[in-house]
Design a protein around this motif. Structure first.
Motif, PDB file in Angstrom:
ATOM      1  N   PHE A  56       0.829  -1.040  -0.009  1.00 53.54           N
ATOM      2  CA  PHE A  56      -0.067   0.235  -0.116  1.00 53.54           C
ATOM      3  C   PHE A  56       0.545   1.763  -0.100  1.00 53.54           C
ATOM      4  N   TYR A  57       0.006   2.586  -0.642  1.00 57.94           N
ATOM      5  CA  TYR A  57       0.725   3.757  -0.501  1.00 57.94           C
ATOM      6  C   TYR A  57      -0.513   4.618   0.076  1.00 57.94           C
ATOM      7  N   ALA A  58       0.145   5.705   0.810  1.00 58.56           N
ATOM      8  CA  ALA A  58      -0.666   6.560   0.898  1.00 58.56           C
ATOM      9  C   ALA A  58       0.146   7.870   0.925  1.00 58.56           C
ATOM     10  N   ASN A  59      -0.265   8.867   0.256  1.00 58.56           N
ATOM     11  CA  ASN A  59       0.078  10.289   0.063  1.00 58.56           C
ATOM     12  C   ASN A  59      -1.243  11.037   0.794  1.00 58.56           C
ATOM     13  N   HIS A  60      -0.948  11.603   1.505  1.00 57.53           N
ATOM     14  CA  HIS A  60      -1.499  12.819   2.411  1.00 57.53           C
ATOM     15  C   HIS A  60      -3.062  11.968   2.457  1.00 57.53           C
ATOM     16  N   PRO A  61      -3.239  10.682   3.806  1.00 58.00           N
ATOM     17  CA  PRO A  61      -3.566   9.782   3.924  1.00 58.00           C
ATOM     18  C   PRO A  61      -4.553  10.310   5.311  1.00 58.00           C
ATOM     19  N   LEU A  62      -6.158  10.214   5.215  1.00 54.42           N
ATOM     20  CA  LEU A  62      -7.414  10.850   6.143  1.00 54.42           C
ATOM     21  C   LEU A  62      -6.911  11.032   7.394  1.00 54.42           C
ATOM     22  N   ILE A  63      -5.950   9.805   7.980  1.00 53.44           N
ATOM     23  CA  ILE A  63      -5.799  10.025   9.781  1.00 53.44           C
ATOM     24  C   ILE A  63      -4.226  11.292   9.906  1.00 53.44           C
ATOM     25  N   ALA A  64      -3.781  11.676   8.755  1.00 55.43           N
ATOM     26  CA  ALA A  64      -2.200  12.482   9.275  1.00 55.43           C
ATOM     27  C   ALA A  64      -2.208  13.086   7.415  1.00 55.43           C
ATOM     28  N   ASN A  65      -2.995  13.884   7.460  1.00 53.15           N
ATOM     29  CA  ASN A  65      -2.661  14.252   5.972  1.00 53.15           C
ATOM     30  C   ASN A  65      -1.078  15.155   5.469  1.00 53.15           C
ATOM     31  N   GLN A  66      -0.752  15.627   6.561  1.00 53.17           N
ATOM     32  CA  GLN A  66       0.671  15.859   6.221  1.00 53.17           C
ATOM     33  C   GLN A  66       1.960  14.952   5.934  1.00 53.17           C
ATOM     34  N   LYS A 100       6.967   9.394   6.402  1.00 52.35           N
ATOM     35  CA  LYS A 100       7.099  10.303   6.280  1.00 52.35           C
ATOM     36  C   LYS A 100       6.289  11.059   7.165  1.00 52.35           C
ATOM     37  N   ILE A 101       5.774  11.691   8.871  1.00 52.90           N
ATOM     38  CA  ILE A 101       4.595  11.169   9.338  1.00 52.90           C
ATOM     39  C   ILE A 101       4.353  12.804   9.748  1.00 52.90           C
ATOM     40  N   HIS A 102       3.842  13.990   9.837  1.00 50.26           N
ATOM     41  CA  HIS A 102       3.547  14.903  10.506  1.00 50.26           C
ATOM     42  C   HIS A 102       2.285  14.500  10.830  1.00 50.26           C
ATOM     43  N   TRP A 103       3.025  15.205  12.284  1.00 51.79           N
ATOM     44  CA  TRP A 103       1.877  15.020  13.548  1.00 51.79           C
ATOM     45  C   TRP A 103       2.225  15.893  14.770  1.00 51.79           C
ATOM     46  N   LYS A 104       0.855  16.701  14.975  1.00 52.67           N
ATOM     47  CA  LYS A 104       0.909  17.651  15.904  1.00 52.67           C
ATOM     48  C   LYS A 104       1.895  18.497  16.430  1.00 52.67           C
ATOM     49  N   ASN A 105       2.552  19.521  15.774  1.00 52.02           N
ATOM     50  CA  ASN A 105       3.406  19.913  15.538  1.00 52.02           C
ATOM     51  C   ASN A 105       5.117  19.143  14.974  1.00 52.02           C
ATOM     52  N   GLY A 138       2.322  -7.201  16.197  1.00 60.27           N
ATOM     53  CA  GLY A 138       3.674  -7.731  15.728  1.00 60.27           C
ATOM     54  C   GLY A 138       4.611  -6.773  17.088  1.00 60.27           C
ATOM     55  N   ALA A 139       6.126  -7.122  16.453  1.00 56.42           N
ATOM     56  CA  ALA A 139       7.064  -6.236  17.307  1.00 56.42           C
ATOM     57  C   ALA A 139       7.221  -5.994  16.110  1.00 56.42           C
ATOM     58  N   ILE A 140       7.273  -4.215  15.636  1.00 58.20           N
ATOM     59  CA  ILE A 140       8.546  -3.427  15.004  1.00 58.20           C
ATOM     60  C   ILE A 140       9.297  -2.775  15.974  1.00 58.20           C
ATOM     61  N   THR A 141      10.757  -2.860  14.325  1.00 53.40           N
ATOM     62  CA  THR A 141      11.786  -1.821  14.782  1.00 53.40           C
ATOM     63  C   THR A 141      11.543  -0.988  13.212  1.00 53.40           C
ATOM     64  N   TYR A 142      11.961   0.178  14.319  1.00 56.40           N
ATOM     65  CA  TYR A 142      12.544   1.483  13.547  1.00 56.40           C
ATOM     66  C   TYR A 142      13.834   2.542  14.234  1.00 56.40           C
ATOM     67  N   LYS A 143      13.415   3.504  12.528  1.00 55.16           N
ATOM     68  CA  LYS A 143      15.096   4.069  12.678  1.00 55.16           C
ATOM     69  C   LYS A 143      14.787   5.441  11.804  1.00 55.16           C
ATOM     70  N   GLN A 144      14.694   6.737  12.658  1.00 52.15           N
ATOM     71  CA  GLN A 144      13.870   7.736  12.026  1.00 52.15           C
ATOM     72  C   GLN A 144      14.846   8.491  12.536  1.00 52.15           C
ATOM     73  N   LYS A 145      14.245  10.152  11.776  1.00 51.68           N
ATOM     74  CA  LYS A 145      14.787  11.572  12.489  1.00 51.68           C
ATOM     75  C   LYS A 145      13.387  12.274  12.748  1.00 51.68           C
ATOM     76  N   GLU A 146      12.997  12.258  13.816  1.00 49.49           N
ATOM     77  CA  GLU A 146      12.490  12.569  14.683  1.00 49.49           C
ATOM     78  C   GLU A 146      12.307  14.237  15.324  1.00 49.49           C
ATOM     79  N   TYR A 147      11.637  15.216  14.757  1.00 50.89           N
ATOM     80  CA  TYR A 147      12.079  16.637  14.736  1.00 50.89           C
ATOM     81  C   TYR A 147      11.059  17.704  15.095  1.00 50.89           C
ATOM     82  N   TYR A 148      11.051  18.528  15.957  1.00 48.05           N
ATOM     83  CA  TYR A 148       9.805  19.127  15.912  1.00 48.05           C
ATOM     84  C   TYR A 148       9.640  20.572  15.021  1.00 48.05           C
TER      85      TYR A 148
END
Length: 185
Positions: A56-66, A100-105, A138-148
């Motif tokens: 699946f691919y989501a660009n601007h899904p309803l749950i998180a527009n950015q 790439k998710i934008h959620w609450k600033n 399931g168990a998910i492992t992640y590596k990300q850039k996280e910033y405000y």
């Protein structure tokens, strides 16, 4: 582009390997409802078993527009009824995602991989159509850039290459939905 080529190769392999097996194409209507187009193929490999591959691919899904999320999910399923693509099943699957998710600033840009179990029930509504109700954990492992918002993310770079500043793992839902499936043969 590389992912699309690999995905095409995998789906082509499944189709050619499944000449005598039952082959199903499906879509998860729960993901469709949040504007996340998806496609899945499932091929029986025995009386009790099947292999499934969903993307699946989501660009601007309803749950998180950015947001932008893409994922691939291979899975092996065991059907308890003695007939694949019918009744109760348990599945062991993997997931790989890029997001790439934008959620609450706050921004999250990374990738994740994981393993999980799926439980489901397939309801046959006709000779060619069925509905698959499923949920997985399931168990998910992640590596990300996280910033405000407003942060200078270049502070997390060495020699111009941005680095991940957050990594870890979670126990999360890996699959959830209602899939509408059409049996090709």
């Amino acid at each position: 582009m590389k992912r699309l080529i690999i995905l095409s190769f995998l789906m082509g392999f499944i189709v050619t390997a499944g000449k005598a097996q039952m082959l199903t194409v499906k879509t998860n209507v729960a993901l469709d409802a949040i504007k996340a187009p998806n496609l899945g193929l499932e091929m029986t490999t025995g009386n009790h078993t099947a292999l499934s591959l969903s993307v699946f691919y989501a660009n601007h899904p309803l749950i998180a527009n950015q947001s932008r999320v893409s994922a691939i999910q291979p899975e092996w399923k065991y059907y308890f009824s003695g007939r694949a693509l019918h009744s109760h099943y348990i599945g062991i699957g993997a997931i790989g995602a890029d997001y790439k998710i934008h959620w609450k600033n706050k921004n999250y840009d990374g990738n994740a991989v994981g393993l999980g179990l799926t439980f489901g029930y397939v309801w046959n509504i006709s000779k060619r159509w069925n509905i698959d109700f499923h949920a997985g954990l399931g168990a998910i492992t992640y590596k990300q850039k996280e910033y405000y918002d407003g942060d200078n993310y270049e502070d997390y770079a060495i020699d111009g290459k941005e680095l991940a500043n957050s990594k870890g793992y979670y126990l999360l839902p890996t699959d959830f939905g209602i899939s509408l499936a059409y049996i090709i043969r």
